[in-house]
Design a protein around this motif. Sequence first.
Motif: not given
Length: 379
Positions: A111-125
Amino acid sequence: MAFVPGEPLSNDSSVVLQKAREHTLLIIDTNEVRAQHLARLLTFAGLRAIVTSTSYQAFNRFLKERFVPRLILIGQQEETTNPLFARFSQRLLQDLQQDIPVMPLSSIYLNDGLLLTAEESISSTMHCISPPNRLILRRIWQVLPSAQIPLKTMEHSMALESLPKIGFRPRVARSKRSFSSHLHYQLKAAKHVIPPDQWDVLTDVGLAQFCQEDQWPSAVDQFTIPPEYFSLLTRAVMFSRPEQPLQQVHHWADQVEADTLHKALLIFLMQQIPKIIGADRTMRTLLGVLTNEIDSRRGEKLTEWKRLEDGSFIFVFYSNIFVYSQMGSERPLCTMWQSSFDLILRLTKQQQQWNIREVECSSQTHTGHCVFLISPRQR
C-alpha cells in the motif's frame, strides 16, 4: 542530569553505507507503483535497490554500473522466460561466479513503502513499524538473511525515557505533510550535487516522479509533501557518492537555497545578536528562531529544546523528516541537521563557543525522534 553521549557521525563510508553496499537488490517490474513502493521499503531497511522495468534495462545497467545483485525481484513471471533474461543470468553467473536467487513479486502488494511511521491513533509518543511491510521484508530475509535488521524500538532511549523526566513531551506528527517549497529547494540543491548521469538514483529510492524537473513540487508554502520524501532524498544524495556519503550530504546542505538562515536580514541579525546579549542568550535566541522555522514548515509543533543546569542545551526533532521511516543504521544519520547547526554557528561566529552533535538518532532507536546536545566548549 547526566546524558550518555551518542557516537558522533562517522566519516567512514564503509560504516555508513556498509549494508547498502553489501546488499544490492535488483527490481525488474513493469508495475511502476509497486516497484517504487518496494524501492522505498528496501531503502528504509538500509539496502540498495536498483529499479528497472525490463530485462533489457537491467542488463544495460549492469554493464554500465557493474553492481552486484544479491537478489533479483521479478514482477512478471513471464520475464524469466525472456531469452534476454537468460542471457543476463548467464552473464551474472560468468562475472560473479555465483547464481543469483530470483524472487517473484506476483503475490506482493504494498500500500506504501513505509517501514516506520507516525500513527497517532496507535501511539502518540513514538513511531510504529508497519505490520504488512514487516512481513514483506521477512520474506526477503528468508532468501537473504544477512540483510536482516531488528524490527523493534530500542528498549531504552533518551527521547522516550530520560528526557520526559526533565519536562520534554514526546509526540508524533499528526498531519504528516510539509511545505512543498521545502522539498522544491531540497531537490534544486540535490540537482547541483548529484552528477547528471546519476540523477536516476531518485528512481532507485522510490522518488521516480521527481526525475523530471517539471514534476517537482511548486515553490509555495503549502502542506502537500509526505515526510518520508525528505528521508528518501537524503539517501539518494548519499548513494550518488557512496565513497563519501556524509560529505556529499554536507555539500548538499550547503547548496540549499531560500533557507531562512540565508536571508540577508536574518544573517545580519544573527551576526549582531552575540555582540549584544552574549553566548548563552544568543543560543536561546537562535534555537527559538530555528524552532519557529521548522515548525512552520511542518504545520505543527515538532521541535523542543531546553537548557540544562550545566549550561548545555538539548534539542529534539520529533518525527524527524530526514530519517523518517529509516531503520537499522550503524551510526546517527542526521547530517542535514548537523550541517544546519554548523551553519548557524558560522553565521553567528559562535564556533568557539559551542559544540553541537547528535546523541540519539531514530535510524538507530526507531522511535521517530532525534536528539542533539549543544554544549559549551571548554576553555
